[in-house]
Scaffold this motif. Structure first.
Motif, PDB file in Angstrom:
ATOM      1  N   THR A 101       0.857  -1.187   0.000  1.00  0.00           N
ATOM      2  CA  THR A 101       0.000   0.000   0.000  1.00  0.00           C
ATOM      3  C   THR A 101       0.892   1.235   0.000  1.00  0.00           C
ATOM      4  O   THR A 101       2.013   1.205   0.497  1.00  0.00           O
ATOM      5  CB  THR A 101      -0.910   0.053   1.244  1.00  0.00           C
ATOM      6  OG1 THR A 101      -0.096  -0.079   2.409  1.00  0.00           O
ATOM      7  CG2 THR A 101      -1.966  -1.027   1.215  1.00  0.00           C
ATOM      8  N   VAL A 102       0.388   2.284  -0.596  1.00  0.00           N
ATOM      9  CA  VAL A 102       1.131   3.543  -0.605  1.00  0.00           C
ATOM     10  C   VAL A 102       0.205   4.646  -0.131  1.00  0.00           C
ATOM     11  O   VAL A 102      -1.014   4.530  -0.227  1.00  0.00           O
ATOM     12  CB  VAL A 102       1.651   3.909  -2.018  1.00  0.00           C
ATOM     13  CG1 VAL A 102       2.749   2.992  -2.444  1.00  0.00           C
ATOM     14  CG2 VAL A 102       0.515   3.913  -3.025  1.00  0.00           C
ATOM     15  N   ASN A 103       0.822   5.684   0.384  1.00  0.00           N
ATOM     16  CA  ASN A 103       0.045   6.867   0.745  1.00  0.00           C
ATOM     17  C   ASN A 103      -0.076   7.702  -0.521  1.00  0.00           C
ATOM     18  O   ASN A 103       0.853   8.400  -0.911  1.00  0.00           O
ATOM     19  CB  ASN A 103       0.761   7.645   1.841  1.00  0.00           C
ATOM     20  CG  ASN A 103      -0.087   8.804   2.328  1.00  0.00           C
ATOM     21  OD1 ASN A 103      -0.858   9.379   1.566  1.00  0.00           O
ATOM     22  ND2 ASN A 103       0.037   9.118   3.589  1.00  0.00           N
ATOM     23  N   LEU A 104      -1.213   7.592  -1.169  1.00  0.00           N
ATOM     24  CA  LEU A 104      -1.347   8.169  -2.496  1.00  0.00           C
ATOM     25  C   LEU A 104      -1.163   9.686  -2.555  1.00  0.00           C
ATOM     26  O   LEU A 104      -0.460  10.157  -3.446  1.00  0.00           O
ATOM     27  CB  LEU A 104      -2.689   7.779  -3.109  1.00  0.00           C
ATOM     28  CG  LEU A 104      -2.762   8.050  -4.606  1.00  0.00           C
ATOM     29  CD1 LEU A 104      -1.827   7.145  -5.370  1.00  0.00           C
ATOM     30  CD2 LEU A 104      -4.169   7.901  -5.119  1.00  0.00           C
ATOM     31  N   PRO A 105      -1.771  10.468  -1.650  1.00  0.00           N
ATOM     32  CA  PRO A 105      -1.594  11.926  -1.792  1.00  0.00           C
ATOM     33  C   PRO A 105      -0.125  12.351  -1.782  1.00  0.00           C
ATOM     34  O   PRO A 105       0.304  13.166  -2.598  1.00  0.00           O
ATOM     35  CB  PRO A 105      -2.336  12.495  -0.587  1.00  0.00           C
ATOM     36  CG  PRO A 105      -3.344  11.460  -0.249  1.00  0.00           C
ATOM     37  CD  PRO A 105      -2.702  10.143  -0.555  1.00  0.00           C
ATOM     38  N   THR A 106       0.659  11.760  -0.875  1.00  0.00           N
ATOM     39  CA  THR A 106       2.076  12.139  -0.811  1.00  0.00           C
ATOM     40  C   THR A 106       2.821  11.617  -2.032  1.00  0.00           C
ATOM     41  O   THR A 106       3.611  12.346  -2.647  1.00  0.00           O
ATOM     42  CB  THR A 106       2.722  11.579   0.466  1.00  0.00           C
ATOM     43  OG1 THR A 106       1.891  11.877   1.572  1.00  0.00           O
ATOM     44  CG2 THR A 106       4.087  12.172   0.691  1.00  0.00           C
ATOM     45  N   ALA A 107       2.576  10.347  -2.383  1.00  0.00           N
ATOM     46  CA  ALA A 107       3.284   9.758  -3.530  1.00  0.00           C
ATOM     47  C   ALA A 107       2.926  10.495  -4.816  1.00  0.00           C
ATOM     48  O   ALA A 107       3.807  10.816  -5.632  1.00  0.00           O
ATOM     49  CB  ALA A 107       2.933   8.282  -3.647  1.00  0.00           C
ATOM     50  N   THR A 108       1.639  10.789  -5.007  1.00  0.00           N
ATOM     51  CA  THR A 108       1.224  11.501  -6.221  1.00  0.00           C
ATOM     52  C   THR A 108       1.785  12.916  -6.211  1.00  0.00           C
ATOM     53  O   THR A 108       2.235  13.416  -7.247  1.00  0.00           O
ATOM     54  CB  THR A 108      -0.317  11.544  -6.323  1.00  0.00           C
ATOM     55  OG1 THR A 108      -0.819  10.214  -6.239  1.00  0.00           O
ATOM     56  CG2 THR A 108      -0.768  12.173  -7.621  1.00  0.00           C
ATOM     57  N   GLY A 109       1.767  13.553  -5.054  1.00  0.00           N
ATOM     58  CA  GLY A 109       2.311  14.908  -4.959  1.00  0.00           C
ATOM     59  C   GLY A 109       3.782  14.944  -5.348  1.00  0.00           C
ATOM     60  O   GLY A 109       4.206  15.790  -6.142  1.00  0.00           O
ATOM     61  N   LEU A 110       4.543  14.006  -4.832  1.00  0.00           N
ATOM     62  CA  LEU A 110       5.973  13.954  -5.164  1.00  0.00           C
ATOM     63  C   LEU A 110       6.169  13.659  -6.654  1.00  0.00           C
ATOM     64  O   LEU A 110       7.048  14.222  -7.309  1.00  0.00           O
ATOM     65  CB  LEU A 110       6.673  12.890  -4.308  1.00  0.00           C
ATOM     66  CG  LEU A 110       6.768  13.203  -2.806  1.00  0.00           C
ATOM     67  CD1 LEU A 110       7.361  12.029  -2.045  1.00  0.00           C
ATOM     68  CD2 LEU A 110       7.612  14.451  -2.563  1.00  0.00           C
ATOM     69  N   ALA A 111       5.331  12.756  -7.183  1.00  0.00           N
ATOM     70  CA  ALA A 111       5.442  12.427  -8.615  1.00  0.00           C
ATOM     71  C   ALA A 111       5.147  13.658  -9.466  1.00  0.00           C
ATOM     72  O   ALA A 111       5.844  13.924 -10.461  1.00  0.00           O
ATOM     73  CB  ALA A 111       4.469  11.300  -8.964  1.00  0.00           C
ATOM     74  N   LEU A 112       4.123  14.436  -9.069  1.00  0.00           N
ATOM     75  CA  LEU A 112       3.782  15.642  -9.834  1.00  0.00           C
ATOM     76  C   LEU A 112       4.918  16.663  -9.777  1.00  0.00           C
ATOM     77  O   LEU A 112       5.187  17.357 -10.764  1.00  0.00           O
ATOM     78  CB  LEU A 112       2.491  16.268  -9.305  1.00  0.00           C
ATOM     79  CG  LEU A 112       1.195  15.484  -9.532  1.00  0.00           C
ATOM     80  CD1 LEU A 112      -0.002  16.259  -8.994  1.00  0.00           C
ATOM     81  CD2 LEU A 112       0.980  15.160 -10.994  1.00  0.00           C
ATOM     82  N   ILE A 113       5.587  16.747  -8.617  1.00  0.00           N
ATOM     83  CA  ILE A 113       6.727  17.677  -8.505  1.00  0.00           C
ATOM     84  C   ILE A 113       7.812  17.291  -9.518  1.00  0.00           C
ATOM     85  O   ILE A 113       8.329  18.124 -10.262  1.00  0.00           O
ATOM     86  CB  ILE A 113       7.313  17.662  -7.079  1.00  0.00           C
ATOM     87  CG1 ILE A 113       6.309  18.226  -6.081  1.00  0.00           C
ATOM     88  CG2 ILE A 113       8.606  18.467  -7.010  1.00  0.00           C
ATOM     89  CD1 ILE A 113       6.712  18.031  -4.620  1.00  0.00           C
ATOM     90  N   VAL A 114       8.140  15.991  -9.541  1.00  0.00           N
ATOM     91  CA  VAL A 114       9.211  15.523 -10.442  1.00  0.00           C
ATOM     92  C   VAL A 114       8.813  15.725 -11.902  1.00  0.00           C
ATOM     93  O   VAL A 114       9.565  16.317 -12.697  1.00  0.00           O
ATOM     94  CB  VAL A 114       9.520  14.029 -10.171  1.00  0.00           C
ATOM     95  CG1 VAL A 114      10.475  13.479 -11.207  1.00  0.00           C
ATOM     96  CG2 VAL A 114      10.097  13.856  -8.768  1.00  0.00           C
ATOM     97  N   ILE A 115       7.619  15.257 -12.248  1.00  0.00           N
ATOM     98  CA  ILE A 115       7.180  15.325 -13.650  1.00  0.00           C
ATOM     99  C   ILE A 115       7.060  16.787 -14.094  1.00  0.00           C
ATOM    100  O   ILE A 115       7.564  17.181 -15.156  1.00  0.00           O
ATOM    101  CB  ILE A 115       5.828  14.597 -13.811  1.00  0.00           C
ATOM    102  CG1 ILE A 115       5.994  13.101 -13.555  1.00  0.00           C
ATOM    103  CG2 ILE A 115       5.253  14.830 -15.205  1.00  0.00           C
ATOM    104  CD1 ILE A 115       4.683  12.358 -13.340  1.00  0.00           C
ATOM    105  N   GLY A 116       6.388  17.605 -13.263  1.00  0.00           N
ATOM    106  CA  GLY A 116       6.179  19.005 -13.627  1.00  0.00           C
ATOM    107  C   GLY A 116       7.484  19.768 -13.752  1.00  0.00           C
ATOM    108  O   GLY A 116       7.654  20.575 -14.668  1.00  0.00           O
ATOM    109  N   THR A 117       8.411  19.504 -12.831  1.00  0.00           N
ATOM    110  CA  THR A 117       9.698  20.210 -12.890  1.00  0.00           C
ATOM    111  C   THR A 117      10.455  19.838 -14.160  1.00  0.00           C
ATOM    112  O   THR A 117      11.067  20.699 -14.806  1.00  0.00           O
ATOM    113  CB  THR A 117      10.550  19.875 -11.641  1.00  0.00           C
ATOM    114  OG1 THR A 117       9.796  20.180 -10.477  1.00  0.00           O
ATOM    115  CG2 THR A 117      11.835  20.665 -11.618  1.00  0.00           C
ATOM    116  N   LEU A 118      10.405  18.562 -14.530  1.00  0.00           N
ATOM    117  CA  LEU A 118      11.100  18.134 -15.753  1.00  0.00           C
ATOM    118  C   LEU A 118      10.499  18.818 -16.986  1.00  0.00           C
ATOM    119  O   LEU A 118      11.218  19.211 -17.907  1.00  0.00           O
ATOM    120  CB  LEU A 118      11.025  16.611 -15.901  1.00  0.00           C
ATOM    121  CG  LEU A 118      11.911  15.810 -14.929  1.00  0.00           C
ATOM    122  CD1 LEU A 118      11.608  14.320 -15.023  1.00  0.00           C
ATOM    123  CD2 LEU A 118      13.392  16.064 -15.223  1.00  0.00           C
TER     124      LEU A 118
END
Lengths: 211, 186
Positions: A101-118
Protein backbone atom coordinates in the motif's frame (compact mmCIF):
# COMPACT_ATOMS: atom_id res chain seq x y z
CA UNK A 1 -0.07 13.54 10.01
CA UNK A 2 0.88 16.74 11.65
CA UNK A 3 4.53 17.69 11.37
CA UNK A 4 4.21 20.62 13.75
CA UNK A 5 6.07 20.30 16.97
CA UNK A 6 4.40 18.83 19.99
CA UNK A 7 4.72 19.85 23.63
CA UNK A 8 6.28 16.52 24.59
CA UNK A 9 9.20 16.71 22.18
CA UNK A 10 12.45 16.41 24.10
CA UNK A 11 15.00 16.79 21.31
CA UNK A 12 14.47 19.03 18.30
CA UNK A 13 15.92 17.62 15.07
CA UNK A 14 17.10 20.01 12.36
CA UNK A 15 14.28 21.16 10.05
CA UNK A 16 15.56 19.34 6.91
CA UNK A 17 15.89 16.07 8.83
CA UNK A 18 12.39 16.47 10.26
CA UNK A 19 11.08 17.14 6.76
CA UNK A 20 12.71 14.04 5.22
CA UNK A 21 11.59 11.87 8.12
CA UNK A 22 8.03 13.14 7.89
CA UNK A 23 7.91 12.54 4.11
CA UNK A 24 9.25 9.00 4.47
CA UNK A 25 6.97 8.26 7.41
CA UNK A 26 3.96 9.56 5.53
CA UNK A 27 4.80 7.50 2.46
CA UNK A 28 5.19 4.38 4.55
CA UNK A 29 2.02 5.06 6.51
CA UNK A 30 -0.66 2.80 5.02
CA UNK A 31 -3.82 4.81 4.68
CA UNK A 32 -7.22 3.38 4.14
CA UNK A 33 -7.93 3.06 0.43
CA UNK A 34 -10.64 5.68 0.29
CA UNK A 35 -12.66 4.56 -2.68
CA UNK A 36 -13.80 6.89 -5.37
CA UNK A 37 -17.32 5.56 -5.39
CA UNK A 38 -18.07 5.92 -9.06
CA UNK A 39 -20.92 3.99 -10.54
CA UNK A 40 -21.41 5.00 -14.12
CA UNK A 41 -24.24 2.51 -14.65
CA UNK A 42 -22.49 1.38 -17.83
CA UNK A 43 -20.46 -1.47 -16.40
CA UNK A 44 -17.02 -1.92 -14.81
CA UNK A 45 -15.04 -0.62 -17.79
CA UNK A 46 -16.82 2.72 -17.80
CA UNK A 47 -16.71 2.85 -14.01
CA UNK A 48 -12.93 2.90 -14.46
CA UNK A 49 -13.13 5.55 -17.18
CA UNK A 50 -15.33 7.73 -14.97
CA UNK A 51 -13.08 7.16 -11.99
CA UNK A 52 -10.10 8.54 -13.87
CA UNK A 53 -12.13 11.41 -15.32
CA UNK A 54 -13.03 12.43 -11.75
CA UNK A 55 -9.49 12.10 -10.37
CA UNK A 56 -7.72 15.38 -11.19
CA UNK A 57 -4.51 14.32 -9.45
CA UNK A 58 -4.16 11.26 -11.67
CA UNK A 59 -5.20 13.24 -14.74
CA UNK A 60 -2.57 15.89 -14.01
CA UNK A 61 0.10 13.20 -13.72
CA UNK A 62 -0.90 11.63 -17.02
CA UNK A 63 -1.02 14.98 -18.80
CA UNK A 64 2.36 15.92 -17.31
CA UNK A 65 3.94 12.65 -18.38
CA UNK A 66 2.45 12.95 -21.86
CA UNK A 67 3.81 16.51 -22.16
CA UNK A 68 7.22 15.36 -20.97
CA UNK A 69 7.21 12.44 -23.40
CA UNK A 70 5.92 14.50 -26.31
CA UNK A 71 8.45 17.30 -25.80
CA UNK A 72 11.14 14.62 -25.59
CA UNK A 73 10.30 13.42 -29.08
CA UNK A 74 8.15 10.81 -30.83
CA UNK A 75 10.18 7.84 -29.54
CA UNK A 76 9.68 8.92 -25.92
CA UNK A 77 5.99 9.43 -26.67
CA UNK A 78 5.62 5.93 -28.11
CA UNK A 79 7.37 4.42 -25.11
CA UNK A 80 5.09 6.26 -22.68
CA UNK A 81 2.02 5.31 -24.69
CA UNK A 82 2.49 1.62 -23.91
CA UNK A 83 4.52 1.71 -20.68
CA UNK A 84 2.11 3.82 -18.64
CA UNK A 85 -1.08 1.75 -19.15
CA UNK A 86 0.83 -1.54 -18.71
CA UNK A 87 2.50 -0.33 -15.50
CA UNK A 88 -0.87 0.95 -14.28
CA UNK A 89 -2.45 -2.45 -14.90
CA UNK A 90 0.48 -4.25 -13.22
CA UNK A 91 0.21 -1.94 -10.22
CA UNK A 92 -3.53 -2.54 -10.11
CA UNK A 93 -3.12 -6.30 -10.05
CA UNK A 94 -0.44 -5.99 -7.38
CA UNK A 95 -2.62 -3.65 -5.36
CA UNK A 96 -5.50 -6.11 -5.47
CA UNK A 97 -3.38 -8.60 -3.53
CA UNK A 98 -3.28 -6.10 -0.66
CA UNK A 99 0.41 -6.74 -0.01
CA UNK A 100 1.67 -3.28 -0.91
CA UNK A 101 0.00 0.00 0.00
CA UNK A 102 1.13 3.54 -0.61
CA UNK A 103 0.05 6.87 0.75
CA UNK A 104 -1.35 8.17 -2.50
CA UNK A 105 -1.59 11.93 -1.79
CA UNK A 106 2.08 12.14 -0.81
CA UNK A 107 3.28 9.76 -3.53
CA UNK A 108 1.22 11.50 -6.22
CA UNK A 109 2.31 14.91 -4.96
CA UNK A 110 5.97 13.95 -5.16
CA UNK A 111 5.44 12.43 -8.62
CA UNK A 112 3.78 15.64 -9.83
CA UNK A 113 6.73 17.68 -8.51
CA UNK A 114 9.21 15.52 -10.44
CA UNK A 115 7.18 15.32 -13.65
CA UNK A 116 6.18 19.00 -13.63
CA UNK A 117 9.70 20.21 -12.89
CA UNK A 118 11.10 18.13 -15.75
CA UNK A 119 8.52 19.64 -18.13
CA UNK A 120 9.20 23.17 -16.82
CA UNK A 121 12.96 22.75 -17.25
CA UNK A 122 12.47 21.35 -20.77
CA UNK A 123 15.64 19.28 -20.66
CA UNK A 124 16.12 15.92 -22.36
CA UNK A 125 15.50 13.14 -19.86
CA UNK A 126 18.23 10.45 -19.99
CA UNK A 127 17.09 7.43 -21.95
CA UNK A 128 17.49 5.02 -19.01
CA UNK A 129 15.42 7.20 -16.65
CA UNK A 130 12.41 7.54 -18.96
CA UNK A 131 10.76 4.15 -18.29
CA UNK A 132 11.48 4.53 -14.57
CA UNK A 133 9.54 7.81 -14.41
CA UNK A 134 6.67 6.66 -16.60
CA UNK A 135 6.46 3.14 -15.17
CA UNK A 136 6.92 4.34 -11.60
CA UNK A 137 4.01 6.74 -11.81
CA UNK A 138 1.76 4.10 -13.42
CA UNK A 139 2.73 1.52 -10.83
CA UNK A 140 2.07 3.79 -7.83
CA UNK A 141 -1.31 4.98 -9.12
CA UNK A 142 -2.24 1.44 -10.15
CA UNK A 143 -1.38 0.15 -6.69
CA UNK A 144 -3.88 2.51 -5.15
CA UNK A 145 -6.55 1.71 -7.74
CA UNK A 146 -5.94 -2.00 -7.12
CA UNK A 147 -6.33 -1.48 -3.37
CA UNK A 148 -9.66 0.22 -4.05
CA UNK A 149 -10.68 -2.64 -6.36
CA UNK A 150 -9.82 -5.13 -3.63
CA UNK A 151 -12.38 -3.50 -1.34
CA UNK A 152 -15.03 -4.02 -3.99
CA UNK A 153 -15.65 -0.28 -4.38
CA UNK A 154 -14.17 -0.29 -7.88
CA UNK A 155 -14.86 -3.34 -10.06
CA UNK A 156 -11.71 -5.19 -11.14
CA UNK A 157 -12.70 -4.56 -14.75
CA UNK A 158 -12.49 -0.88 -13.96
CA UNK A 159 -8.70 -1.19 -14.01
CA UNK A 160 -8.97 -1.91 -17.73
CA UNK A 161 -11.05 1.21 -18.19
CA UNK A 162 -8.49 3.29 -16.31
CA UNK A 163 -5.59 1.87 -18.33
CA UNK A 164 -7.45 2.39 -21.62
CA UNK A 165 -8.26 5.99 -20.70
CA UNK A 166 -4.63 6.60 -19.76
CA UNK A 167 -3.61 5.18 -23.17
CA UNK A 168 -5.97 7.52 -25.03
CA UNK A 169 -4.93 10.56 -22.97
CA UNK A 170 -1.23 9.92 -23.49
CA UNK A 171 -1.81 9.41 -27.22
CA UNK A 172 -3.67 12.71 -27.58
CA UNK A 173 -1.53 14.91 -25.34
CA UNK A 174 1.84 13.44 -26.37
CA UNK A 175 0.94 13.80 -30.05
CA UNK A 176 0.06 17.43 -29.41
CA UNK A 177 3.29 17.96 -27.50
CA UNK A 178 5.37 16.40 -30.29
CA UNK A 179 3.76 18.88 -32.68
CA UNK A 180 4.36 21.74 -30.21
CA UNK A 181 8.02 20.77 -30.00
CA UNK A 182 8.42 21.47 -33.71
CA UNK A 183 6.77 24.89 -33.53
CA UNK A 184 8.32 28.28 -32.69
CA UNK A 185 9.74 28.57 -29.15
CA UNK A 186 6.79 30.38 -27.60
CA UNK A 187 4.49 27.38 -28.08
CA UNK A 188 6.98 25.25 -26.18
CA UNK A 189 6.82 27.81 -23.38
CA UNK A 190 3.10 27.10 -23.00
CA UNK A 191 3.96 23.48 -22.20
CA UNK A 192 6.69 24.61 -19.80
CA UNK A 193 4.29 26.90 -17.96
CA UNK A 194 1.86 23.97 -17.69
CA UNK A 195 4.73 21.92 -16.24
CA UNK A 196 5.48 24.57 -13.62
CA UNK A 197 1.80 24.63 -12.66
CA UNK A 198 1.77 20.83 -12.30
CA UNK A 199 4.91 20.91 -10.13
CA UNK A 200 3.42 23.70 -8.00
CA UNK A 201 0.21 21.72 -7.51
CA UNK A 202 2.28 18.66 -6.57
CA UNK A 203 4.19 20.69 -4.01
CA UNK A 204 0.95 21.95 -2.50
CA UNK A 205 -0.52 18.43 -2.48
CA UNK A 206 2.53 17.17 -0.61
CA UNK A 207 2.33 20.00 1.91
CA UNK A 208 -1.36 19.30 2.34
CA UNK A 209 -0.66 15.62 2.99
CA UNK A 210 2.10 16.39 5.49
CA UNK A 211 0.35 19.05 7.53
CA UNK B 1 -10.38 23.05 -17.49
CA UNK B 2 -13.27 24.24 -15.33
CA UNK B 3 -15.58 21.65 -16.92
CA UNK B 4 -13.01 18.89 -16.40
CA UNK B 5 -12.84 19.62 -12.71
CA UNK B 6 -16.51 20.34 -12.16
CA UNK B 7 -17.84 18.08 -9.42
CA UNK B 8 -20.73 15.81 -10.29
CA UNK B 9 -22.87 15.73 -7.20
CA UNK B 10 -24.16 12.20 -7.67
CA UNK B 11 -20.76 10.71 -8.46
CA UNK B 12 -18.53 12.92 -6.38
CA UNK B 13 -15.51 11.55 -4.57
CA UNK B 14 -16.41 11.44 -0.92
CA UNK B 15 -13.28 13.33 0.09
CA UNK B 16 -14.46 16.62 1.47
CA UNK B 17 -15.78 19.72 -0.16
CA UNK B 18 -14.35 19.45 -3.66
CA UNK B 19 -16.39 22.24 -5.26
CA UNK B 20 -15.67 24.47 -2.27
CA UNK B 21 -11.97 23.65 -2.55
CA UNK B 22 -11.75 24.66 -6.21
CA UNK B 23 -13.74 27.84 -5.73
CA UNK B 24 -11.77 28.76 -2.59
CA UNK B 25 -8.51 28.15 -4.46
CA UNK B 26 -9.59 30.21 -7.46
CA UNK B 27 -10.92 32.97 -5.25
CA UNK B 28 -8.07 33.33 -2.77
CA UNK B 29 -5.45 34.96 -5.04
CA UNK B 30 -7.99 37.41 -6.48
CA UNK B 31 -9.72 38.20 -3.20
CA UNK B 32 -6.96 40.48 -1.88
CA UNK B 33 -5.97 43.58 -3.83
CA UNK B 34 -2.41 43.32 -2.48
CA UNK B 35 -2.01 39.90 -4.10
CA UNK B 36 -3.66 41.02 -7.34
CA UNK B 37 -1.44 44.09 -7.69
CA UNK B 38 1.74 42.10 -7.22
CA UNK B 39 0.71 39.24 -9.56
CA UNK B 40 -0.32 41.63 -12.32
CA UNK B 41 2.87 43.64 -11.78
CA UNK B 42 4.92 40.48 -12.40
CA UNK B 43 3.21 40.13 -15.78
CA UNK B 44 3.62 43.82 -16.57
CA UNK B 45 7.31 43.74 -15.74
CA UNK B 46 7.81 40.55 -17.72
CA UNK B 47 6.17 42.12 -20.76
CA UNK B 48 8.29 45.25 -20.30
CA UNK B 49 11.51 43.23 -20.03
CA UNK B 50 10.62 41.21 -23.13
CA UNK B 51 12.13 37.85 -24.05
CA UNK B 52 13.18 35.71 -22.24
CA UNK B 53 11.89 37.26 -18.97
CA UNK B 54 8.32 37.29 -20.21
CA UNK B 55 8.61 33.49 -20.44
CA UNK B 56 10.81 32.67 -17.48
CA UNK B 57 9.00 34.72 -14.82
CA UNK B 58 5.63 32.94 -15.26
CA UNK B 59 7.46 29.58 -15.23
CA UNK B 60 9.44 30.37 -12.08
CA UNK B 61 6.82 32.24 -10.06
CA UNK B 62 4.28 29.41 -9.46
CA UNK B 63 7.04 27.03 -8.42
CA UNK B 64 8.61 29.41 -5.92
CA UNK B 65 5.22 30.50 -4.64
CA UNK B 66 4.29 26.85 -4.08
CA UNK B 67 7.43 26.49 -1.95
CA UNK B 68 6.16 29.34 0.22
CA UNK B 69 2.72 27.73 0.41
CA UNK B 70 4.35 24.42 1.32
CA UNK B 71 6.15 26.09 4.22
CA UNK B 72 2.87 27.55 5.37
CA UNK B 73 1.08 24.21 5.06
CA UNK B 74 3.61 22.28 7.12
CA UNK B 75 3.57 24.98 9.78
CA UNK B 76 6.95 26.64 9.22
CA UNK B 77 6.65 30.27 10.18
CA UNK B 78 7.82 33.16 8.03
CA UNK B 79 8.23 36.56 9.66
CA UNK B 80 6.78 39.68 8.09
CA UNK B 81 4.52 37.99 5.55
CA UNK B 82 2.14 40.94 5.22
CA UNK B 83 5.05 43.37 4.99
CA UNK B 84 6.64 41.19 2.30
CA UNK B 85 3.42 41.09 0.28
CA UNK B 86 2.94 44.84 0.50
CA UNK B 87 6.60 45.45 -0.32
CA UNK B 88 6.27 43.21 -3.37
CA UNK B 89 3.63 45.50 -4.89
CA UNK B 90 5.75 48.54 -4.04
CA UNK B 91 9.01 47.16 -5.46
CA UNK B 92 7.53 45.49 -8.54
CA UNK B 93 5.46 48.60 -9.28
CA UNK B 94 8.58 50.73 -8.93
CA UNK B 95 10.42 48.42 -11.34
CA UNK B 96 7.70 48.94 -13.95
CA UNK B 97 7.53 52.67 -13.25
CA UNK B 98 11.27 53.14 -13.74
CA UNK B 99 11.51 50.57 -16.57
CA UNK B 100 14.28 48.86 -14.61
CA UNK B 101 16.20 46.28 -16.62
CA UNK B 102 18.28 44.18 -14.24
CA UNK B 103 19.93 40.95 -15.44
CA UNK B 104 17.50 38.05 -15.83
CA UNK B 105 18.85 36.20 -12.79
CA UNK B 106 18.32 39.26 -10.61
CA UNK B 107 14.80 39.88 -11.91
CA UNK B 108 13.93 36.22 -11.29
CA UNK B 109 15.42 36.39 -7.79
CA UNK B 110 13.44 39.53 -6.90
CA UNK B 111 10.20 38.04 -8.16
CA UNK B 112 10.95 34.66 -6.55
CA UNK B 113 11.74 36.21 -3.17
CA UNK B 114 8.38 37.95 -3.08
CA UNK B 115 6.62 34.82 -4.37
CA UNK B 116 7.61 33.06 -1.14
CA UNK B 117 5.58 35.59 0.92
CA UNK B 118 2.53 35.35 -1.32
CA UNK B 119 2.68 31.55 -1.28
CA UNK B 120 3.07 31.41 2.48
CA UNK B 121 -0.04 33.54 2.95
CA UNK B 122 -2.02 31.27 0.62
CA UNK B 123 -0.73 28.18 2.43
CA UNK B 124 -1.69 29.35 5.91
CA UNK B 125 -5.06 30.88 5.03
CA UNK B 126 -6.62 27.87 3.33
CA UNK B 127 -9.96 26.53 4.55
CA UNK B 128 -9.76 23.45 6.77
CA UNK B 129 -12.61 21.48 5.26
CA UNK B 130 -11.86 22.01 1.57
CA UNK B 131 -10.31 19.54 -0.86
CA UNK B 132 -6.57 20.19 -0.78
CA UNK B 133 -6.05 19.07 -4.36
CA UNK B 134 -8.81 21.19 -5.84
CA UNK B 135 -7.77 24.18 -3.73
CA UNK B 136 -4.21 23.81 -5.04
CA UNK B 137 -5.39 23.57 -8.65
CA UNK B 138 -7.60 26.63 -8.26
CA UNK B 139 -4.95 28.62 -6.45
CA UNK B 140 -2.21 27.94 -9.02
CA UNK B 141 -4.57 28.49 -11.95
CA UNK B 142 -5.83 31.83 -10.62
CA UNK B 143 -2.29 33.02 -9.97
CA UNK B 144 -1.21 32.03 -13.47
CA UNK B 145 -4.19 33.80 -14.97
CA UNK B 146 -3.30 36.99 -13.08
CA UNK B 147 0.19 36.82 -14.57
CA UNK B 148 -1.40 36.27 -17.98
CA UNK B 149 -3.54 39.38 -17.47
CA UNK B 150 -0.42 41.37 -16.58
CA UNK B 151 1.43 40.11 -19.65
CA UNK B 152 -1.56 40.82 -21.89
CA UNK B 153 -1.85 44.37 -20.51
CA UNK B 154 1.91 44.78 -20.84
CA UNK B 155 1.75 44.13 -24.58
CA UNK B 156 0.93 47.85 -24.99
CA UNK B 157 4.65 48.33 -24.39
CA UNK B 158 5.27 48.02 -28.14
CA UNK B 159 3.65 51.45 -28.75
CA UNK B 160 5.21 54.72 -27.49
CA UNK B 161 1.99 55.79 -25.77
CA UNK B 162 1.68 52.28 -24.37
CA UNK B 163 5.08 52.58 -22.73
CA UNK B 164 3.93 55.66 -20.88
CA UNK B 165 0.69 53.94 -19.90
CA UNK B 166 2.63 50.96 -18.61
CA UNK B 167 4.84 53.18 -16.46
CA UNK B 168 1.77 54.94 -15.09
CA UNK B 169 0.29 51.52 -14.26
CA UNK B 170 3.52 50.64 -12.49
CA UNK B 171 3.27 53.87 -10.51
CA UNK B 172 -0.28 53.02 -9.46
CA UNK B 173 0.81 49.55 -8.35
CA UNK B 174 3.64 51.11 -6.33
CA UNK B 175 1.18 53.53 -4.73
CA UNK B 176 -1.06 50.62 -3.81
CA UNK B 177 1.99 48.91 -2.33
CA UNK B 178 2.68 52.01 -0.19
CA UNK B 179 -0.88 51.92 1.08
CA UNK B 180 -0.70 48.24 2.01
CA UNK B 181 2.78 48.64 3.50
CA UNK B 182 1.49 51.39 5.75
CA UNK B 183 -1.34 49.12 6.84
CA UNK B 184 1.07 46.26 7.51
CA UNK B 185 3.45 48.42 9.54
CA UNK B 186 0.90 50.31 11.63
Amino acid sequence: MNSRGGAHRTRQRPAPVRFVVSVLATLAFPVLARAHLVNSGLGPFYDGVTHLALSPDELLGIVGLALLAGLGGAAFGRMALFTLPLAWLAGGLLGMTGRITVNLPTATGLALIVIGTLVALDRQVPFAIRPVIVGGFGLVEGLQNGAVAATGALPAGGLLGIAATAFVLVALVAAGAVAIGKQPPWTRIVARVAGSWIAAIGLLMTGWALR
Amino acid sequence: MAVCFAPFAAHAHVEGDMAGGLVAGLWHPVSGLDHVLAMVAVGLWGAQLGKPAVWSLPVAFPLVMAIGAFLGLVGMGLPGVEIGIAASALVLGAMVLTEARPPLWLATTIVGAFAIFHGHAHGTELPEDASGLLYSIGFVTATGCLHGCGIALGLVHRWPAGRVLLRVAGGLVALGGCYFLRGALV
